[in-house]
Design an enzyme around this catalytic site. Sequence first.
Site, mmCIF file in Angstrom:
data_model
loop_
_atom_site.group_PDB
_atom_site.id
_atom_site.type_symbol
_atom_site.label_atom_id
_atom_site.label_comp_id
_atom_site.label_asym_id
_atom_site.label_seq_id
_atom_site.Cartn_x
_atom_site.Cartn_y
_atom_site.Cartn_z
ATOM 1 N N ASP A 67 88.622 9.411 9.629
ATOM 2 C CA ASP A 67 88.871 10.624 10.403
ATOM 3 C C ASP A 67 88.222 10.596 11.787
ATOM 4 O O ASP A 67 87.395 9.719 12.089
ATOM 5 C CB ASP A 67 88.391 11.864 9.630
ATOM 6 C CG ASP A 67 87.105 11.598 8.852
ATOM 7 O OD1 ASP A 67 86.315 10.747 9.264
ATOM 8 O OD2 ASP A 67 86.907 12.258 7.817
ATOM 9 N N ASN A 136 81.580 20.599 -0.512
ATOM 10 C CA ASN A 136 82.708 21.348 -1.101
ATOM 11 C C ASN A 136 83.710 20.436 -1.812
ATOM 12 O O ASN A 136 84.781 20.867 -2.188
ATOM 13 C CB ASN A 136 83.420 22.151 -0.003
ATOM 14 C CG ASN A 136 83.996 21.255 1.090
ATOM 15 O OD1 ASN A 136 83.904 20.030 0.994
ATOM 16 N ND2 ASN A 136 84.581 21.851 2.103
ATOM 17 N N HIS A 138 85.161 17.739 -0.466
ATOM 18 C CA HIS A 138 86.175 17.098 0.378
ATOM 19 C C HIS A 138 85.979 15.583 0.431
ATOM 20 O O HIS A 138 84.869 15.079 0.279
ATOM 21 C CB HIS A 138 86.246 17.726 1.780
ATOM 22 C CG HIS A 138 85.148 17.375 2.730
ATOM 23 N ND1 HIS A 138 84.791 18.191 3.787
ATOM 24 C CD2 HIS A 138 84.319 16.294 2.830
ATOM 25 C CE1 HIS A 138 83.816 17.615 4.461
ATOM 26 N NE2 HIS A 138 83.514 16.478 3.908
ATOM 27 N N GLU A 143 90.041 19.251 2.978
ATOM 28 C CA GLU A 143 89.235 20.377 2.519
ATOM 29 C C GLU A 143 89.851 21.001 1.261
ATOM 30 O O GLU A 143 91.018 20.743 0.941
ATOM 31 C CB GLU A 143 89.158 21.424 3.631
ATOM 32 C CG GLU A 143 88.568 20.886 4.945
ATOM 33 C CD GLU A 143 87.064 20.648 4.892
ATOM 34 O OE1 GLU A 143 86.535 20.330 3.819
ATOM 35 O OE2 GLU A 143 86.416 20.765 5.949
#
Length: 243
Positions: A67, A136, A138, A143
């Site tokens: 990313d 979380n 990810h 997400e």
Amino acid sequence: MELIVVKDYEEMSKKAAAIMSSQVLLKKDSVLGLATGDTPLGMYKELINKYKKNEIDFSKVKTFNLDEYYGVDRNNSQSYYFYMMNNFFKYINIDMSNINIPDGTAQNVEKECINYDRKIKEADGMDLQILGIGVNGHIGFNEPNVSFEAQTHLVSLDDKTIKSNARFFNSIDEVPVKAISMGIKTILQSKKIILLASGESKAKAIYNTVKGKISPETPASILQLHQDVTIILDEKAANLISF
Ligand code: F6R
């Protein structure tokens, strides 16, 4: 899924570097999927040490990063391009034309994403993909509630991710709110996946990934369906899983 629980961050990094090295030793022109963030820093250091000791040759290796922040130029010290150059690439003998990182400043983002997936396909996919995991759950910047079908795409970062990444910036207002990320579908096409996790803050996400139901609420849970995933985690990250 294979789980390897090690004592601490250092051991996790050494183990990951050992797996990376054997991949490159067995296939000189390996295609490696790479991650940024705090987690893989120790692994990159280990790999640099191995390179200095002539134990690994990156000259034929090709890389694809997961990313890049959207709107952030590669020369900006917060970009993942900058991170990769300064934490890894400039210390090894990789051919710079074999490095691939999404261009966060691309005028046509959609085209950039399509091209990125095309390049991955042309390289016959990643032989080995390194992943970190967000608090979380990810992976990449996929997400919670992401589509498992997505390929490389523009994502809006979750509040938890923005908060967590604020530690790299002067203030939370400086954290980019969007990123270009490989999608779950892109990641799952990797032949082998190594997920690294260290520290208590990752324990819940690891529990949901390994023991939870497969659901877009925990993007990493989809890894349960991949045929070759190894999770290397330290005792703190493993403290909610009982064996
Ligand atoms: C980074 C990436 C992210 C991180 C994750 C964990 O390229 O794709 O998924 O791996 O946010 O970050 P750290 O390692 O900083 O805890």
